[in-house]
Design a protein around this motif. Structure first.
Motif, PDB file in Angstrom:
ATOM      1  N   THR A   1     -38.863  60.986  51.287  1.00  0.00           N
ATOM      2  CA  THR A   1     -39.888  62.002  51.567  1.00  0.00           C
ATOM      3  C   THR A   1     -39.843  63.103  50.503  1.00  0.00           C
ATOM      4  OG1 THR A   1     -39.311  61.594  53.843  1.00  0.00           O
ATOM      5  CG2 THR A   1     -40.866  63.377  53.447  1.00  0.00           C
ATOM      6  N   LEU A   2     -38.600  63.515  50.187  1.00  0.00           N
ATOM      7  CA  LEU A   2     -38.455  64.560  49.173  1.00  0.00           C
ATOM      8  C   LEU A   2     -38.998  64.068  47.829  1.00  0.00           C
ATOM      9  CD1 LEU A   2     -37.347  67.371  48.463  1.00  0.00           C
ATOM     10  CD2 LEU A   2     -35.260  66.249  47.738  1.00  0.00           C
ATOM     11  N   THR A   3     -38.710  62.822  47.501  1.00  0.00           N
ATOM     12  CA  THR A   3     -39.186  62.266  46.236  1.00  0.00           C
ATOM     13  C   THR A   3     -40.716  62.303  46.189  1.00  0.00           C
ATOM     14  OG1 THR A   3     -37.257  60.848  46.148  1.00  0.00           O
ATOM     15  CG2 THR A   3     -39.096  60.228  44.736  1.00  0.00           C
ATOM     16  N   LYS A   4     -41.343  61.992  47.327  1.00  0.00           N
ATOM     17  CA  LYS A   4     -42.816  62.032  47.361  1.00  0.00           C
ATOM     18  C   LYS A   4     -43.315  63.453  47.109  1.00  0.00           C
ATOM     19  CE  LYS A   4     -44.158  58.209  50.289  1.00  0.00           C
ATOM     20  NZ  LYS A   4     -44.187  57.873  51.702  1.00  0.00           N
TER      21      LYS A   4
ATOM     22  N   PHE B   1     -28.911  66.339  40.675  1.00  0.00           N
ATOM     23  CA  PHE B   1     -29.601  66.292  41.967  1.00  0.00           C
ATOM     24  C   PHE B   1     -30.362  64.965  42.126  1.00  0.00           C
ATOM     25  CE2 PHE B   1     -33.306  67.740  44.632  1.00  0.00           C
ATOM     26  CZ  PHE B   1     -32.589  68.119  45.762  1.00  0.00           C
ATOM     27  N   ALA B   2     -31.028  64.537  41.052  1.00  0.00           N
ATOM     28  CA  ALA B   2     -31.829  63.307  41.117  1.00  0.00           C
ATOM     29  C   ALA B   2     -30.933  62.080  41.247  1.00  0.00           C
ATOM     30  CB  ALA B   2     -32.709  63.194  39.876  1.00  0.00           C
ATOM     31  N   ILE B   3     -29.780  62.098  40.557  1.00  0.00           N
ATOM     32  CA  ILE B   3     -28.870  60.946  40.677  1.00  0.00           C
ATOM     33  C   ILE B   3     -28.367  60.855  42.128  1.00  0.00           C
ATOM     34  CG2 ILE B   3     -26.617  60.007  39.965  1.00  0.00           C
ATOM     35  CD1 ILE B   3     -27.115  61.204  37.194  1.00  0.00           C
ATOM     36  N   MET B   4     -28.056  62.014  42.692  1.00  0.00           N
ATOM     37  CA  MET B   4     -27.592  62.022  44.088  1.00  0.00           C
ATOM     38  C   MET B   4     -28.707  61.542  45.027  1.00  0.00           C
ATOM     39  SD  MET B   4     -24.544  62.719  43.884  1.00  0.00           S
ATOM     40  CE  MET B   4     -24.136  62.469  42.191  1.00  0.00           C
ATOM     41  N   ALA B   5     -29.932  61.940  44.732  1.00  0.00           N
ATOM     42  CA  ALA B   5     -31.071  61.510  45.573  1.00  0.00           C
ATOM     43  C   ALA B   5     -31.210  59.991  45.505  1.00  0.00           C
ATOM     44  CB  ALA B   5     -32.352  62.184  45.103  1.00  0.00           C
ATOM     45  N   ALA B   6     -31.023  59.439  44.296  1.00  0.00           N
ATOM     46  CA  ALA B   6     -31.131  57.981  44.141  1.00  0.00           C
ATOM     47  C   ALA B   6     -30.011  57.304  44.933  1.00  0.00           C
ATOM     48  CB  ALA B   6     -31.053  57.612  42.668  1.00  0.00           C
TER      49      ALA B   6
ATOM     50  N   ALA C   1     -39.572  69.098  38.248  1.00  0.00           N
ATOM     51  CA  ALA C   1     -40.240  67.936  38.847  1.00  0.00           C
ATOM     52  C   ALA C   1     -40.282  66.752  37.887  1.00  0.00           C
ATOM     53  CB  ALA C   1     -41.655  68.330  39.288  1.00  0.00           C
ATOM     54  N   SER C   2     -40.559  67.023  36.609  1.00  0.00           N
ATOM     55  CA  SER C   2     -40.714  65.890  35.694  1.00  0.00           C
ATOM     56  C   SER C   2     -39.365  65.223  35.407  1.00  0.00           C
ATOM     57  CB  SER C   2     -41.412  66.321  34.407  1.00  0.00           C
ATOM     58  OG  SER C   2     -40.668  67.317  33.784  1.00  0.00           O
ATOM     59  N   ILE C   3     -38.298  66.008  35.278  1.00  0.00           N
ATOM     60  CA  ILE C   3     -36.995  65.374  35.033  1.00  0.00           C
ATOM     61  C   ILE C   3     -36.535  64.628  36.287  1.00  0.00           C
ATOM     62  CG2 ILE C   3     -34.538  65.822  34.579  1.00  0.00           C
ATOM     63  CD1 ILE C   3     -35.298  67.807  32.538  1.00  0.00           C
ATOM     64  N   PHE C   4     -36.771  65.222  37.436  1.00  0.00           N
ATOM     65  CA  PHE C   4     -36.379  64.545  38.682  1.00  0.00           C
ATOM     66  C   PHE C   4     -37.073  63.185  38.777  1.00  0.00           C
ATOM     67  CE2 PHE C   4     -36.848  63.363  43.094  1.00  0.00           C
ATOM     68  CZ  PHE C   4     -35.611  63.662  43.653  1.00  0.00           C
ATOM     69  N   MET C   5     -38.381  63.167  38.547  1.00  0.00           N
ATOM     70  CA  MET C   5     -39.124  61.911  38.660  1.00  0.00           C
ATOM     71  C   MET C   5     -38.683  60.922  37.585  1.00  0.00           C
ATOM     72  SD  MET C   5     -40.669  62.195  41.353  1.00  0.00           S
ATOM     73  CE  MET C   5     -41.267  60.510  41.304  1.00  0.00           C
TER      74      MET C   5
ATOM     75  N   ASP D   1     -44.951  67.258  40.501  1.00  0.00           N
ATOM     76  CA  ASP D   1     -45.051  66.808  39.109  1.00  0.00           C
ATOM     77  C   ASP D   1     -46.524  66.617  38.727  1.00  0.00           C
ATOM     78  OD1 ASP D   1     -44.231  65.935  36.625  1.00  0.00           O
ATOM     79  OD2 ASP D   1     -43.924  63.870  37.251  1.00  0.00           O
ATOM     80  N   LEU D   2     -47.263  65.920  39.586  1.00  0.00           N
ATOM     81  CA  LEU D   2     -48.684  65.675  39.288  1.00  0.00           C
ATOM     82  C   LEU D   2     -49.478  66.981  39.244  1.00  0.00           C
ATOM     83  CD1 LEU D   2     -49.257  62.484  41.464  1.00  0.00           C
ATOM     84  CD2 LEU D   2     -49.026  62.625  38.977  1.00  0.00           C
TER      85      LEU D   2
END
Ligand code: ASP
Length: 449
Positions: free
Chosen positions: A197-200, A184-189, A71-75, A206-207
């Motif tokens: 929604t997934l990012t939320k 995965f996060a680069i693709m999401a961006a 979660a933290s790397i994704f965010m 993460d929180l």
């Protein structure tokens, strides 16, 4: 919330320190009463009880690693703004890690050549103590003999790509998780709005994980007390004395690397007070010392760095998980000293060429070591084999490895935090610490409430 009005208790680091000192004292008392290695009776039951107390803590920490790192790397990637920043942060981090690991190995080699810890040791007394133990299977089974340095490097890089991300998460392979998450996060961006929604959801994870780390920190001092008591109950004092010269060489090296080399880097390049950093990350360093695992300590390291040291999470979220897995200055230094010490004990003269081989392979062996207790001892097989020394040599140092592991792990974690500060400074991502301390006190009071 009313809690914040209550009289403030002791700071977390003091509580942990009391836990450590109390554990050492009680462990030594038990050790003297019954001697190490007892396997029955009430004291034995007590030891098992203490061990479980420590295990619970380590399990809780390890439980958090996979969701927290994901979660933290994704965010962090999603919040970067410009994806090119990732390359800049990554490049600086890897350069810092390679340079400091190499400096650590070099220091180890210099020290061992000055002190010659293997020469003053009475080999007969060592044998009489019966501390020469069998080489762990893990060492002899890894078939390191056939691997050259180049193969080890390529292996590590290729293995970063998981064949199956679920498997990587199930086995807790942090390097593979980092690779998959960044991808995965680069693709999401790139997908943009559709992935919001997934990012939320991941932001919420993460929180939640950050809050979970704070919750576990509340019980840390008590669990560390149990853990340290169990360790010191088992300490073989005879072995410690017999191998004292070697142990002191390793500790001296760790002290110089942590207290001089890394400290200067924080001060000069990081333009950050090393004392302030040390105070901020002390709970993580003491946890590293107690657990002998950089991986188990990772959640606390991330927490201390962002909330107590004021380094932006976007830096720590990359630098620390990567560092916990690949950056092990303490391990690298220890491996170079241990291998040359073993050669001295066995009466083998090492040429400059062989020492150069040790320099390269000890650096690689530290990168390849897992962030768990005793991992450095296992990858030492790579260095011994490359230098043409017998694997059995490991048996000579096994007896005091746990205690040295604690110190080298503390230095490993300290090295990761210094990297985060240096990279954070170069990326303009460090804020004022006083604000942070206030936030932390309130957050901890909140968790306790
Ligand atoms: N225990 C060390 C760590 O987790 C690795 C090692 O040197 O054994 O960082």
């Amino acid at each position: 919330m009313e809690d914040s009005k209550e009289k403030k208790g002791l700071d977390l680091q003091w509580k942990i320190l009391i836990g450590i000192v109390g554990g050492i004292i009680l462990g030594i008392i038990f050790n003297n009463l019954i001697g190490p290695g007892v396997t029955s009776g009430p004291i034995y039951i007590l030891k098992i009880f203490f061990k479980y107390g420590g295990d619970i803590f380590i399990r809780l920490l390890r439980m958090m690693i996979v969701p927290l790192v994901f979660a933290s790397i994704f965010m962090a990637v999603v919040n970067l703004g410009d994806i090119r920043d990732l390359g800049k942060i990554g490049g600086k981090t890897v350069a810092y890690y390679m340079a400091t690991t190499a400096l650590a190995v070099l220091l180890g080699i210099i020290l061992v050549n000055i002190i010659h810890p293997g020469q003053g040791i009475d080999r007969e007394a060592l044998a009489a103590l019966n501390i020469v133990t069998e080489v762990p299977d893990k060492v002899s089974n890894q078939g390191v003999g056939e691997k050259s340095s180049a193969v080890i490097i390529v292996d590590t890089l290729v293995n970063m790509i998981p064949k199956n991300p679920v498997e990587a998460m199930a086995t807790g392979d942090v390097l593979q998780i980092i690779f998959f998450t960044i991808f995965f996060a680069i693709m999401a961006a790139m997908v943009g709005g559709e992935s919001e929604t997934l990012t939320k959801v991941i932001n919420a994870v993460d929180l939640i994980m950050q809050r979970a780390v704070m919750a576990v920190m509340v019980i840390a001092p008590y669990c560390i007390f149990f853990l340290v008591t169990a360790i010191f109950m088992d300490l073989g004092v005879g072995a410690l004395k017999a191998l004292a010269k070697y142990g002191i060489t390793v500790l001296l090296g760790l002290l110089i690397h942590a207290g001089v080399t890394l400290t200067i880097l924080v001060w000069v390049i990081g333009r950050y007070s090393p004392i302030r950093l040390f105070k901020a990350v002390l709970p993580a360093i003491m946890t590293a010392w107690s657990t002998a695992s950089s991986a188990a300590t990772l959640p606390l390291t991330m927490d201390c760095l962002s909330r107590r040291a004021g380094v932006d999470r976007k830096i720590g979220n990359f630098v620390l998980p990567l560092g916990a897995t690949v950056n092990m200055d303490g391990t690298a230094l220890y491996e170079s000293i241990a291998v040359i010490f073993i050669a001295e004990l066995l009466g083998i003269d090492l040429t400059i060429g062989m020492q150069a081989v040790i320099f390269i392979t000890a650096t690689l062996a530290a990168i390849g070591a897992a962030a768990i207790p005793g991992a450095g001892l296992v990858t030492m097989g790579i260095v011994l084999t490359a230098a043409g020394l017998p694997l059995d040599g490991i048996g000579l140092i096994l007896a005091i490895d746990r205690i040295l592991d604690q110190f080298r792990t503390a230095v490993n974690v300290w090295g990761d935090t210094t990297a985060a500060v240096v990279v954070g400074r170069l990326e303009n991502a460090i804020s004022d610490g006083s604000q942070m301390a206030k936030v932390e006190d309130e957050a901890l009071a909140d968790v306790k409430a």
